[in-house]
Design an enzyme around this catalytic site. Structure first.
Site, mmCIF file in Angstrom:
data_model
loop_
_atom_site.group_PDB
_atom_site.id
_atom_site.type_symbol
_atom_site.label_atom_id
_atom_site.label_comp_id
_atom_site.label_asym_id
_atom_site.label_seq_id
_atom_site.Cartn_x
_atom_site.Cartn_y
_atom_site.Cartn_z
ATOM 1 N N ASP A 264 -43.550 -6.183 -2.879
ATOM 2 C CA ASP A 264 -43.523 -7.622 -3.155
ATOM 3 C C ASP A 264 -44.977 -8.070 -3.159
ATOM 4 O O ASP A 264 -45.632 -8.073 -2.110
ATOM 5 C CB ASP A 264 -42.711 -8.344 -2.072
ATOM 6 C CG ASP A 264 -42.639 -9.845 -2.321
ATOM 7 O OD1 ASP A 264 -43.428 -10.364 -3.131
ATOM 8 O OD2 ASP A 264 -41.796 -10.495 -1.683
ATOM 9 N N SER B 74 -51.841 -15.168 -19.651
ATOM 10 C CA SER B 74 -50.956 -15.572 -20.753
ATOM 11 C C SER B 74 -51.730 -16.495 -21.685
ATOM 12 O O SER B 74 -52.719 -17.122 -21.275
ATOM 13 C CB SER B 74 -49.756 -16.332 -20.185
ATOM 14 O OG SER B 74 -49.001 -16.914 -21.232
ATOM 15 N N TYR C 88 -46.187 -23.115 -14.498
ATOM 16 C CA TYR C 88 -46.458 -21.756 -14.998
ATOM 17 C C TYR C 88 -47.843 -21.699 -15.652
ATOM 18 O O TYR C 88 -48.650 -20.825 -15.373
ATOM 19 C CB TYR C 88 -45.365 -21.346 -15.990
ATOM 20 C CG TYR C 88 -45.574 -19.967 -16.590
ATOM 21 C CD1 TYR C 88 -45.199 -18.822 -15.897
ATOM 22 C CD2 TYR C 88 -46.142 -19.815 -17.857
ATOM 23 C CE1 TYR C 88 -45.388 -17.549 -16.452
ATOM 24 C CE2 TYR C 88 -46.331 -18.553 -18.414
ATOM 25 C CZ TYR C 88 -45.949 -17.425 -17.710
ATOM 26 O OH TYR C 88 -46.142 -16.175 -18.262
ATOM 27 N N LYS D 132 -51.385 -19.393 -14.790
ATOM 28 C CA LYS D 132 -52.050 -18.456 -15.695
ATOM 29 C C LYS D 132 -53.509 -18.854 -15.922
ATOM 30 O O LYS D 132 -54.377 -17.998 -16.098
ATOM 31 C CB LYS D 132 -51.272 -18.348 -17.003
ATOM 32 C CG LYS D 132 -49.872 -17.742 -16.804
ATOM 33 C CD LYS D 132 -49.928 -16.369 -16.127
ATOM 34 C CE LYS D 132 -48.586 -15.662 -16.075
ATOM 35 N NZ LYS D 132 -48.674 -14.316 -15.457
HETATM 36 N N1 LIG Z 1 -42.517 -12.352 -21.641
HETATM 37 C C1 LIG Z 1 -43.368 -13.276 -22.041
HETATM 38 O O1 LIG Z 1 -43.083 -14.085 -22.955
HETATM 39 C C2 LIG Z 1 -44.728 -13.358 -21.424
HETATM 40 C C3 LIG Z 1 -45.737 -14.071 -22.099
HETATM 41 C C4 LIG Z 1 -47.001 -14.161 -21.519
HETATM 42 C C5 LIG Z 1 -47.246 -13.574 -20.302
HETATM 43 N N2 LIG Z 1 -46.248 -12.896 -19.658
HETATM 44 C C6 LIG Z 1 -46.569 -12.282 -18.361
HETATM 45 O O2 LIG Z 1 -46.405 -10.888 -18.458
HETATM 46 C C7 LIG Z 1 -46.127 -10.347 -17.165
HETATM 47 C C8 LIG Z 1 -44.971 -9.371 -17.257
HETATM 48 O O3 LIG Z 1 -43.833 -10.075 -17.690
HETATM 49 P P1 LIG Z 1 -42.663 -9.431 -18.566
HETATM 50 O O4 LIG Z 1 -42.567 -10.210 -19.791
HETATM 51 O O5 LIG Z 1 -42.836 -7.956 -18.626
HETATM 52 O O6 LIG Z 1 -41.418 -9.845 -17.639
HETATM 53 P P2 LIG Z 1 -40.278 -9.018 -16.902
HETATM 54 O O7 LIG Z 1 -39.442 -10.042 -16.229
HETATM 55 O O8 LIG Z 1 -39.655 -8.053 -17.837
HETATM 56 O O9 LIG Z 1 -41.089 -8.180 -15.801
HETATM 57 C C9 LIG Z 1 -41.643 -8.781 -14.654
HETATM 58 C C10 LIG Z 1 -41.512 -7.799 -13.507
HETATM 59 O O10 LIG Z 1 -42.194 -8.357 -12.365
HETATM 60 C C11 LIG Z 1 -41.399 -8.071 -11.224
HETATM 61 N N3 LIG Z 1 -41.694 -9.004 -10.141
HETATM 62 C C12 LIG Z 1 -41.342 -10.319 -10.054
HETATM 63 N N4 LIG Z 1 -41.739 -10.804 -8.867
HETATM 64 C C13 LIG Z 1 -42.342 -9.800 -8.201
HETATM 65 C C14 LIG Z 1 -42.948 -9.688 -6.924
HETATM 66 N N5 LIG Z 1 -42.983 -10.716 -6.071
HETATM 67 N N6 LIG Z 1 -43.492 -8.506 -6.574
HETATM 68 C C15 LIG Z 1 -43.453 -7.444 -7.424
HETATM 69 N N7 LIG Z 1 -42.865 -7.480 -8.624
HETATM 70 C C16 LIG Z 1 -42.331 -8.643 -9.007
HETATM 71 C C17 LIG Z 1 -39.966 -8.202 -11.712
HETATM 72 O O11 LIG Z 1 -39.065 -7.542 -10.831
HETATM 73 C C18 LIG Z 1 -40.059 -7.552 -13.089
HETATM 74 O O12 LIG Z 1 -39.779 -6.173 -13.029
HETATM 75 C C19 LIG Z 1 -45.898 -11.561 -16.255
HETATM 76 O O13 LIG Z 1 -47.063 -11.799 -15.500
HETATM 77 C C20 LIG Z 1 -45.652 -12.686 -17.242
HETATM 78 O O14 LIG Z 1 -45.974 -13.946 -16.698
HETATM 79 C C21 LIG Z 1 -45.017 -12.751 -20.202
#
Ligand SMILES: NC(=O)c1ccc[n+]([C@@H]2O[C@H](COP(=O)([O-])OP(=O)(O)OC[C@H]3O[C@@H](n4cnc5c(N)ncnc54)[C@H](O)[C@@H]3O)[C@@H](O)[C@H]2O)c1
Length: 252
Positions: free
Chosen positions: A62, A142, A155, A159
């Site tokens: 975590d 992001s 959010y 970022k």
């Molecule tokens: N998907 C999008 O549209 C998008 C766009 C821009 C940025 N992001 C960023 O990309 C990153 C990855 O996101 P994703 O799209 O792969 O999402 P996702 O939900 O598929 O993966 C996120 C992962 O983070 C884990 N997680 C959440 N809280 C946690 C914690 N406290 N400790 C450890 N792990 C934790 C979750 O269990 C999950 O496996 C994030 O930082 C997100 O903000 C995503």
């Protein structure tokens, strides 16, 4: 192989961008510590890496708990002898919400995971990387931190904070030849996307996201994995302090 003999730790590696990056880093020679708060997804990523002949270990982490983050980093040293790449990627999304309706519990959770989680990773890895006088920290920010959309105040703020932390540490760690880069994805087709889109007419919300991206499609997790691989590799040896956009032109 671009990451031969390197050791990478990736948070949020049980899903989406983190998993795609873990798989690609392993294909390119890295031994990978897969960190996630969700054990099932993390274990599956390790299984997929081993299936393709790579080396990986899962550590339930975590990122809001410094003791967990320390254990995750120690695992890299204990199992693989070093730490070359820390990819602070775990994050949480929020649904579109007017600021007056954002409750404090959601605000605290976003700050804890998206900001403090990245901070702890950087803070606890810095002494190792400084001693080594090499290494790369990638932080997933992001486009939300550069060209924010209305309705995502909390959010977007997290970022922006990740980008500022990244730029600060790029300067702080440059004398030790440690690079620090923020990765800035536009909307990405990962399990997180529905959390942004919400349940009111998801098809229409998706269409509006796509319409806002000049190249006319969403990112895939693999788009981000390829960018992260390059940033983590020696090919990006002069890249530090950058908010690296993978956004199909959204931020222009
Ligand atoms: N998907 C999008 O549209 C998008 C766009 C821009 C940025 N992001 C960023 O990309 C990153 C990855 O996101 P994703 O799209 O792969 O999402 P996702 O939900 O598929 O993966 C996120 C992962 O983070 C884990 N997680 C959440 N809280 C946690 C914690 N406290 N400790 C450890 N792990 C934790 C979750 O269990 C999950 O496996 C994030 O930082 C997100 O903000 C995503």
């Amino acid at each position: 192989m671009r990451l031969a003999d390197r050791v990478a730790v990736i948070t949020g590696a049980g899903s989406g961008i983190g998993r795609a990056s873990a798989l690609l880093f392993a294909q390119e020679g890295a031994r990978v510590v897969v960190a996630d708060v969700e054990a099932t997804g993390g274990a599956e990523t390790v299984r997929l890496i081993q299936q393709q002949g790579g080396a990986a270990a899962f550590v339930r982490t975590d990122v809001t708990r410094p003791a967990d983050v320390q254990r995750m980093l120690d695992t890299a040293l204990e199992q693989y002898g070093r730490l070359d790449v820390l990819f602070n990627n775990a994050g949480l999304a929020m649904p579109f919400t007017p600021i007056e309706q954002v409750d404090e519990a959601l605000l605290d959770r976003l700050l804890a995971v998206n900001v403090k989680g990245v901070f702890f990773g950087c803070q606890l890895a810095a002494p190792m990387l400084k001693r080594q006088r090499s290494g790369v920290i990638l932080n997933t920010a992001s486009t939300a931190g550069i060209r924010p959309r209305p309705g995502l105040s909390a959010y977007n703020m997290t970022k922006g904070a990740v980008i500022t932390l990244t730029k600060t540490l790029a300067l702080e760690l440059a004398p030790y030849q440690v690079r620090v880069v923020a990765l800035c994805p536009v909307a990405t087709d990962s399990p997180m996307l529905p959390a942004f889109i919400g349940d009111q007419d998801p098809a229409e919300a998706r269409r509006r996201f796509i319409e806002s991206i000049p190249l006319g499609r969403l990112n895939t997790p693999e788009d981000l994995a390829r960018a992260a691989l390059w940033l983590a590799s020696d090919e990006a040896a002069m890249v530090t302090g950058t908010a690296f956009e993978v956004d199909g032109g959204r931020d222009v």
